[in-house]
Design an enzyme around this catalytic site. Structure first.
Site, PDB file in Angstrom:
ATOM      1  N   LYS A   1      -3.917  -4.845   5.175  1.00  0.00           N
ATOM      2  CA  LYS A   1      -3.462  -4.813   3.598  1.00  0.00           C
ATOM      3  C   LYS A   1      -2.007  -4.574   3.395  1.00  0.00           C
ATOM      4  O   LYS A   1      -1.273  -4.940   2.616  1.00  0.00           O
ATOM      5  CB  LYS A   1      -4.177  -3.770   3.096  1.00  0.00           C
ATOM      6  CG  LYS A   1      -5.489  -3.870   2.502  1.00  0.00           C
ATOM      7  CD  LYS A   1      -6.331  -2.611   2.053  1.00  0.00           C
ATOM      8  CE  LYS A   1      -7.641  -2.565   3.007  1.00  0.00           C
ATOM      9  NZ  LYS A   1      -8.052  -1.009   3.108  1.00  0.00           N
TER      10      LYS A   1
ATOM     11  N   LYS B   1      -1.810  -7.992  13.454  1.00  0.00           N
ATOM     12  CA  LYS B   1      -3.107  -7.544  12.835  1.00  0.00           C
ATOM     13  C   LYS B   1      -3.284  -7.690  11.456  1.00  0.00           C
ATOM     14  O   LYS B   1      -2.061  -7.644  10.756  1.00  0.00           O
ATOM     15  CB  LYS B   1      -3.101  -5.923  13.208  1.00  0.00           C
ATOM     16  CG  LYS B   1      -4.366  -5.334  12.533  1.00  0.00           C
ATOM     17  CD  LYS B   1      -3.979  -3.873  12.840  1.00  0.00           C
ATOM     18  CE  LYS B   1      -4.212  -3.061  11.360  1.00  0.00           C
ATOM     19  NZ  LYS B   1      -5.623  -2.612  11.038  1.00  0.00           N
TER      20      LYS B   1
ATOM     21  N   LYS C   1       3.522   4.814  10.884  1.00  0.00           N
ATOM     22  CA  LYS C   1       3.773   4.897   9.593  1.00  0.00           C
ATOM     23  C   LYS C   1       5.267   5.495   9.492  1.00  0.00           C
ATOM     24  O   LYS C   1       6.201   5.252   8.749  1.00  0.00           O
ATOM     25  CB  LYS C   1       2.951   5.819   8.774  1.00  0.00           C
ATOM     26  CG  LYS C   1       1.605   4.703   8.513  1.00  0.00           C
ATOM     27  CD  LYS C   1       0.572   5.330   7.312  1.00  0.00           C
ATOM     28  CE  LYS C   1      -0.448   4.399   7.027  1.00  0.00           C
ATOM     29  NZ  LYS C   1      -1.649   4.673   7.533  1.00  0.00           N
TER      30      LYS C   1
HETATM   31  P1  ADP Z   1      -5.844  -2.091   6.626  1.00  0.00           P
HETATM   32  O1  ADP Z   1      -4.884  -2.164   7.903  1.00  0.00           O
HETATM   33  O2  ADP Z   1      -6.063  -3.282   6.082  1.00  0.00           O
HETATM   34  O3  ADP Z   1      -5.171  -0.835   5.619  1.00  0.00           O
HETATM   35  P2  ADP Z   1      -7.784  -0.078   7.025  1.00  0.00           P
HETATM   36  O4  ADP Z   1      -7.046   0.578   7.796  1.00  0.00           O
HETATM   37  O5  ADP Z   1      -8.326   0.293   5.786  1.00  0.00           O
HETATM   38  O6  ADP Z   1      -7.384  -1.606   7.125  1.00  0.00           O
HETATM   39  O7  ADP Z   1      -9.247  -0.675   8.039  1.00  0.00           O
HETATM   40  C1  ADP Z   1     -10.672  -0.240   7.540  1.00  0.00           C
HETATM   41  C2  ADP Z   1     -11.634  -0.841   8.601  1.00  0.00           C
HETATM   42  O8  ADP Z   1     -11.283  -2.217   8.947  1.00  0.00           O
HETATM   43  C3  ADP Z   1     -11.183  -0.064  10.001  1.00  0.00           C
HETATM   44  O9  ADP Z   1     -12.553   0.173  10.669  1.00  0.00           O
HETATM   45  C4  ADP Z   1     -10.353  -1.063  10.613  1.00  0.00           C
HETATM   46  O10 ADP Z   1     -10.397  -0.770  12.077  1.00  0.00           O
HETATM   47  C5  ADP Z   1     -10.914  -2.380  10.430  1.00  0.00           C
HETATM   48  N1  ADP Z   1      -9.890  -3.209  10.375  1.00  0.00           N
HETATM   49  C6  ADP Z   1      -8.747  -3.275   9.495  1.00  0.00           C
HETATM   50  N2  ADP Z   1      -8.191  -4.491   9.953  1.00  0.00           N
HETATM   51  C7  ADP Z   1      -8.798  -4.982  11.052  1.00  0.00           C
HETATM   52  C8  ADP Z   1      -8.052  -6.184  11.815  1.00  0.00           C
HETATM   53  N3  ADP Z   1      -7.170  -6.831  11.731  1.00  0.00           N
HETATM   54  N4  ADP Z   1      -9.171  -6.491  12.748  1.00  0.00           N
HETATM   55  C9  ADP Z   1     -10.227  -5.778  13.122  1.00  0.00           C
HETATM   56  N5  ADP Z   1     -10.708  -4.673  12.276  1.00  0.00           N
HETATM   57  C10 ADP Z   1      -9.792  -4.213  11.226  1.00  0.00           C
END
Ligand code: ADP
Ligand code: TRP
Length: 322
Positions: A192, A189, A110
């Protein structure tokens, strides 16, 4: 065995969240006592719109219940309904070395992206450790990007136990290697924050358009593609289509003759069908808000029964109170 995980209400959930975290969490419901929550305190580190947080929190509740979270089997609650977690954050924060937090990948990523860091963002892993330790959790199903946070939780718990005596259970992460990282539309990856997602319950036309926008190279349909397994649409098809369909498309791409447009259309159809039943359940839940509110109220009460005991154990161990 106690299983615990959380998800931030920081935007519409996507299929990376689903395959990386929600689906494993839902399947674990038959393996132990599950505690799943909406991490609204955590969302404050990146989102400062109150109405949006409230709306997102409701949406996460709907999405999770529609996807198969069963409130008869799991305790489902909102993190901030148990402010006890913030007290424990302070307690364990005093044993968390600065260096440990400075090494956190998510924090460093970040900063590298130019996010103006605040204390909450820096302390994020301590709040997450507190979530995990407050419920004596044994197993934490998360995507690969959260593995380091669970390892930090272990370090903090071990240090607390050494300093103040045996208090906390040492948790393990549960990560599915086959879906460790779901790729997004651009091959990075799916996240959001990268604007490259396929939403779990997106609107049909918009999702079709997104899937058709997946970035491909300029090779002609007839050209053989020996790297077919690295194609984003193939990787996503493996998640949403029956195995034989995905294998067939992968082979056709490898040998040549399959156009990218046809591949993406197929991906859309399977994505849409894969979540059809959950989509219908979600529509029923939208019409039944009182039920959803009741589930969360109930969850908070059941969560408190555990949290209050563990917090008291920690307070006594470190000499707070009588
Ligand atoms: P984002 O990256 O979209 O903000 P979060 O950090 O809120 O997602 O992740 C919520 C959950 O979903 C976590 O357990 C995270 O490891 C999983 N997760 C998020 N993006 C992925 C992805 N591209 N592949 C696998 N797991 C994911
Ligand atoms: N940090 C996690 C994420 O962004 C969400 C989370 C908060 C969590 N507290 C947790 C996950 C405790 C597992 C356990 O995905």
């Amino acid at each position: 065995m106690r299983i615990l995980s959380g998800i931030q209400p920081s935007g519409a959930l996507h299929i990376g969240n689903y395959f990386g975290m929600m689906k494993p969490a839902i399947e674990l419901q038959s393996q132990g006592e599950c505690y799943y929550f909406i991490a609204d305190y955590h969302s404050m580190t990146s989102l400062s719109d109150a109405a949006e947080r409230r709306r997102n929190s409701r949406d996460v509740a709907l999405d999770f219940l529609a996807s198969g979270l069963d409130p008869q089997k799991s305790v489902f609650f909102r993190q901030s309904d148990l402010p006890e977690v913030t007290e424990l954050t302070w307690i364990i924060g005093t044993l968390t070395p600065m260096g440990l937090l400075e090494r956190a990948h998510s924090y460093k990523d970040k900063l590298a992206k130019g996010v103006a860091a605040n204390f909450g963002l820096f302390a994020y892993p301590v709040l997450m450790a507190s979530d995990i330790l407050l419920y004596d959790s044994n197993l934490v199903p998360v995507g690969k990007d959260q593995k380091q946070h669970v390892e930090m939780t272990r370090d903090i718990a071990i240090k607390f136990n050494q300093t103040y005596g045996e208090t906390f259970v040492i948790p393990e992460p549960a990560i599915r290697e086959e879906v460790a990282t779901v790729p997004g539309l651009d091959g990075q990856k799916m996240s959001k924050s990268y604007g490259n997602t396929i939403e779990l319950f997106g609107e049909e036309k918009a999702m079709r358009k997104r899937i058709m926008s997946i970035v491909m190279d300029s090779r002609t349909p007839l050209e053989p593609k020996p790297d077919a397994d690295r194609n984003v649409a193939i990787q996503l098809l493996k998640l949403v289509a029956p195995k034989e369909v995905a294998v067939d498309y992968e082979n056709r791409l490898r040998t040549g003759g399959l156009g990218y447009g046809d591949l993406k259309k197929t991906l859309f159809e399977h994505y849409w069908n894969h979540f059809a039943a959950a989509r219908a359940r979600r529509a029923e839940l939208v019409a039944n808000r009182d039920y959803v509110d009741q589930v969360l109220r109930d969850g908070a009460e059941r969560a408190r029964a555990v949290a209050s005991k563990v917090l008291e154990r920690a307070r006594v161990a470190c000499g707070l109170g009588d």
